[in-house]
Write an enzyme that holds these catalytic residues in place. Structure first.
Site, mmCIF file in Angstrom:
data_model
loop_
_atom_site.group_PDB
_atom_site.id
_atom_site.type_symbol
_atom_site.label_atom_id
_atom_site.label_comp_id
_atom_site.label_asym_id
_atom_site.label_seq_id
_atom_site.Cartn_x
_atom_site.Cartn_y
_atom_site.Cartn_z
ATOM 1 N N GLY A 1 9.877 18.455 -20.949
ATOM 2 C CA GLY A 1 9.188 17.167 -20.917
ATOM 3 C C GLY A 1 9.747 16.235 -19.866
ATOM 4 O O GLY A 1 10.878 16.373 -19.406
ATOM 5 N N ASP B 1 18.220 20.909 -23.389
ATOM 6 C CA ASP B 1 19.151 21.908 -23.902
ATOM 7 C C ASP B 1 18.601 23.327 -23.773
ATOM 8 O O ASP B 1 19.307 24.237 -23.348
ATOM 9 C CB ASP B 1 19.544 21.591 -25.354
ATOM 10 C CG ASP B 1 18.346 21.373 -26.261
ATOM 11 O OD1 ASP B 1 17.214 21.317 -25.773
ATOM 12 O OD2 ASP B 1 18.556 21.256 -27.484
ATOM 13 N N LYS C 1 18.774 16.620 -18.836
ATOM 14 C CA LYS C 1 17.630 15.723 -18.906
ATOM 15 C C LYS C 1 17.065 15.704 -20.316
ATOM 16 O O LYS C 1 16.808 16.747 -20.901
ATOM 17 C CB LYS C 1 16.562 16.205 -17.921
ATOM 18 C CG LYS C 1 15.225 15.506 -17.966
ATOM 19 C CD LYS C 1 14.205 16.009 -18.963
ATOM 20 C CE LYS C 1 14.017 17.484 -19.059
ATOM 21 N NZ LYS C 1 13.092 17.846 -20.171
ATOM 22 N N ILE D 1 14.976 12.311 -22.792
ATOM 23 C CA ILE D 1 14.995 10.918 -23.245
ATOM 24 C C ILE D 1 15.569 10.831 -24.652
ATOM 25 O O ILE D 1 16.017 9.767 -25.078
ATOM 26 C CB ILE D 1 13.600 10.272 -23.192
ATOM 27 C CG1 ILE D 1 12.646 10.899 -24.217
ATOM 28 C CG2 ILE D 1 13.024 10.295 -21.799
ATOM 29 C CD1 ILE D 1 11.385 10.092 -24.446
ATOM 30 N N ASP D 2 15.569 11.947 -25.401
ATOM 31 C CA ASP D 2 16.027 11.922 -26.794
ATOM 32 C C ASP D 2 17.515 11.623 -26.924
ATOM 33 O O ASP D 2 17.989 11.276 -28.005
ATOM 34 C CB ASP D 2 15.729 13.252 -27.480
ATOM 35 C CG ASP D 2 14.241 13.456 -27.718
ATOM 36 O OD1 ASP D 2 13.462 12.522 -27.440
ATOM 37 O OD2 ASP D 2 13.849 14.545 -28.173
ATOM 38 N N ARG E 1 12.802 14.141 -32.206
ATOM 39 C CA ARG E 1 12.556 15.089 -33.290
ATOM 40 C C ARG E 1 13.847 15.521 -33.968
ATOM 41 O O ARG E 1 13.967 15.534 -35.180
ATOM 42 C CB ARG E 1 11.843 16.338 -32.745
ATOM 43 C CG ARG E 1 11.654 17.386 -33.825
ATOM 44 C CD ARG E 1 11.484 18.805 -33.297
ATOM 45 N NE ARG E 1 11.727 19.725 -34.393
ATOM 46 C CZ ARG E 1 10.778 20.345 -35.076
ATOM 47 N NH1 ARG E 1 9.525 20.154 -34.780
ATOM 48 N NH2 ARG E 1 11.085 21.153 -36.070
ATOM 49 N N TYR F 1 5.124 8.901 -25.820
ATOM 50 C CA TYR F 1 4.957 9.228 -24.411
ATOM 51 C C TYR F 1 5.051 8.008 -23.503
ATOM 52 O O TYR F 1 5.282 8.143 -22.300
ATOM 53 C CB TYR F 1 3.613 9.931 -24.200
ATOM 54 C CG TYR F 1 3.514 11.252 -24.907
ATOM 55 C CD1 TYR F 1 4.568 12.164 -24.866
ATOM 56 C CD2 TYR F 1 2.390 11.600 -25.646
ATOM 57 C CE1 TYR F 1 4.497 13.372 -25.525
ATOM 58 C CE2 TYR F 1 2.307 12.816 -26.313
ATOM 59 C CZ TYR F 1 3.365 13.694 -26.247
ATOM 60 O OH TYR F 1 3.290 14.905 -26.899
ATOM 61 N N GLY G 1 7.356 6.087 -23.115
ATOM 62 C CA GLY G 1 8.689 5.921 -22.550
ATOM 63 C C GLY G 1 9.122 7.009 -21.587
ATOM 64 O O GLY G 1 10.184 6.911 -20.976
ATOM 65 N N ARG G 2 8.301 8.063 -21.421
ATOM 66 C CA ARG G 2 8.785 9.243 -20.685
ATOM 67 C C ARG G 2 8.665 9.143 -19.167
ATOM 68 O O ARG G 2 9.354 9.867 -18.456
ATOM 69 C CB ARG G 2 8.037 10.498 -21.149
ATOM 70 C CG ARG G 2 8.240 10.827 -22.597
ATOM 71 C CD ARG G 2 7.960 12.276 -22.920
ATOM 72 N NE ARG G 2 6.714 12.764 -22.380
ATOM 73 C CZ ARG G 2 6.251 14.000 -22.569
ATOM 74 N NH1 ARG G 2 6.968 14.855 -23.287
ATOM 75 N NH2 ARG G 2 5.105 14.392 -22.060
#
Length: 590
Positions: free
Chosen positions: A110, A204, A231, A233-234, A281, A445, A447-448
């Site tokens: 993502g 990951d 990379k 955003i989580d 998630r 989405y 924020g991505r």
């Protein structure tokens, strides 16, 4: 580096191996986008002068805190890259050899703000320190590597993407290189393009895949070295070696602005409770960071729910209790933050989902509901207790890994319905006499792909430039540290991807994974300003963001301490501020 602000469509120079794709037009940018194109990006001082690489201790394997690691299994799975020494860039008097390099870069997974700056950093390193080198961008993610679809990246092609959001320079994909045939395809591409290195920009799973690819190339005695760039955003790809993943800073600030807006709406109307579900998630880092930035009335942290083995009713009662107390104080409104993966953290729901997965994998679900008899009594009662819409969402098709698609489960709406039911019950008992109105939101989405903050823009540029430097020396690790200091004092080095690896037992075999970093609930020492000048170990600062939040949440619950951060700032006093989570994990007070 710069050219005219009006750039024509990017052209592929890769011949038949890549069809031409329209690039961005800087001539149709907003004033803010245009101003960002030439925003100066400082580099760590070690990258601005002659440097050399000093080898450090040999790497081992280490999962994230709280997880066991089988070092022997990692060593067996990665005999070629396991144990390679860590590396650190240090100043020197002699210049690096002007070797021409051929480097490939691929975006995987993502989107996250700043990805374009990683690519820009790699390109600029090659232009500055390795003239005559070539940078290939593989199109559409790992599939581009396997199918040899690429574009040769030039100054004009890259320019309109500098400091811009998105991954559309070469686009991303979620394919994995994991079968013998796919590894063979990747080998053929690397040999055809004579690649000295490949940079995989991903999360990951993507970095696990990068490690497998590095091992495969090493086992074939290929010169192609693979670097993984963190990379997501989580915020769940971090450890001692990797202080933060890029994109988290920008995404949280975007969400915090939106949360601040609904806080003002809540206070203005005086009659709505805004239930806000946020991305994340597997971990609640975004929810925790947004709470630290905005001070909502209620924040649910999934890891805490799991640690305390709370039930869905426990969570509902907690929210309802706060709503009742606020009503008595004259506040019949509020803001509640919920992590996207909350439902996956509740033990009883986890059990229900596991049983549903088994049933859906082997049985046809009949409309008459007889299939529910295969659930345990507790799970059946829970399923019947859930609102019908949530029941239907739990039965949706699983993802490729067999997991429930939690992004499609509207947890915020479920909680609104459950709170309504509980408040109605309390009305009947005479303990609540007000009106409750819930409003649901999902900030995901949005924020991505925002314009990256100054921190993400600079961090990503440094990551890319550092990746070029490390590949110049034939290294396979990447780390930029000391991020709480001025950029000039950031450190640059590398650590083997295997150092981030753990193993899981799947289908009777050990499978390598980079474990997700969860929100830590404990801290090993009290942090205070006197410690800012000291060097704290990673273990000493675990849990600092949650501890800060926990010390304030009771006050936020009953008093309106709302903060509205507003839009991301690119100039001015706050423009270079970094997020609370990173500051606290670096040992500072936020």
């Amino acid at each position: 580096m710069s050219s005219s602000s009006v750039i024509s469509n990017g052209r592929s120079t890769a011949g038949k191996s890549s069809a031409a794709t329209p690039g961005r037009l800087a001539s149709v940018y907003s004033e803010v986008q245009t101003s960002r194109l030439n925003h100066p990006l400082p580099l760590p001082s070690v990258l601005t002068k002659p440097f050399k690489i000093v080898d450090g201790p040999r790497s081992s394997a280490a999962g994230n805190p709280g997880f066991s690691v089988n070092v022997d299994e990692i060593a067996k799975l990665f005999p070629g890259v396991f144990g390679q020494p860590s590396a650190m860039l240090v100043p020197t008097d002699s210049a690096v050899s002007d070797q021409k390099l051929k480097i490939g870069v691929v975006l995987s997974g993502g989107q996250a703000p700043g990805g374009h700056n990683v690519i820009s950093g790699i390109f600029d390193y090659l232009q500055d320190r390795s003239k005559g080198s070539i940078l290939y961008g593989f199109k559409g993610g790992p599939a581009g590597v396997m199918k040899c679809k690429y574009v040769e990246l030039t100054s004009d092609f890259i320019y309109p993407y500098r400091n811009q959001g998105g991954f559309d320079m070469i686009c991303s994909g979620r394919d994995k290189i994991e079968t013998p045939e796919q590894f063979k395809q990747a080998e053929e591409t690397a040999l055809k393009l004579d690649l000295d290195g490949l940079v995989v920009i991903g999360g990951d799973d993507s970095n696990t895949n990068a490690c497998l690819l590095a091992e495969n190339f090493r086992s074939k005695n290929m010169k192609t070295r693979v670097i993984g760039c963190p990379k997501t955003i989580d915020g769940d790809l971090k450890c001692k070696e990797v202080p933060t993943s890029f994109g988290f800073d920008t995404a949280c600030k975007i969400y915090a602005e939106m949360i601040g807006n609904v806080m003002t709406d809540a206070r203005s109307t005086g009659k709505y409770y805004h239930f806000v579900r946020l991305m994340g998630r597997a971990a609640s880092h975004i929810t925790l960071e947004c709470a630290l930035q905005t001070h909502p009335n209620i924040t649910i942290i999934g890891e805490e729910v799991a640690a305390k083995k709370q039930t869905l009713k426990n969570v509902t009662d907690y929210i309802t209790d706060v709503i009742c107390k606020r009503a008595e104080l004259g506040y019949n409104y509020g803001v509640i933050l919920i992590p996207e993966g909350l439902i996956d953290f509740i033990p009883e729901v986890q059990q229900l989902i596991a049983e549903l997965n088994e049933i859906l994998a082997h049985d046809v679900v009949d409309e008459g509901g007889l299939w529910k008899n295969k659930l345990r009594n507790q799970s059946q009662q829970l399923f019947d207790f859930l609102p019908q819409a949530i029941q239907e969402q739990l039965m949706l098709e699983r993802d490729p890994h067999g997991n429930v698609q939690v992004a499609k489960i509207e947890t915020e709406k479920m909680l609104i319905q459950m709170v309504e039911t509980e408040l109605e019950k309390r009305k009947q008992e005479g303990t609540y006499k007000f009106q409750f109105k819930g409003q649901s939101h999902f900030f995901g989405y949005e924020g991505r792909c925002g314009l990256p903050t100054n921190f993400d823009a600079t961090y990503c540029y440094a990551l890319g430039y550092a990746a070029g430097a490390l590949l110049h020396f034939g290294k396979t690790g990447l780390a930029v540290g000391n991020l709480g200091a001025p950029v000039e004092e950031w450190t640059v080095g590398g650590t083997a991807l295997t150092a981030l690896m753990d193993v899981e037992r799947r289908h009777g075999k050990f499978k390598p994974v980079i474990k997700k970093a969860m929100v830590e609930l404990e801290v090993c020492m009290n942090l205070n300003p006197s410690l800012l000048s000291k060097s704290l170990s990673h273990d000493e600062i675990l849990g600092a963001p949650f501890r800060k939040f926990a010390s304030m949440r009771d006050e936020w619950a009953l008093k309106n301490g709302y903060i509205s951060p507003g839009p991301i700032q690119f100039i001015g006093a706050a423009s270079n501020d970094i997020n609370h989570t990173l500051l606290l994990e670096l040992g500072a007070q936020a």
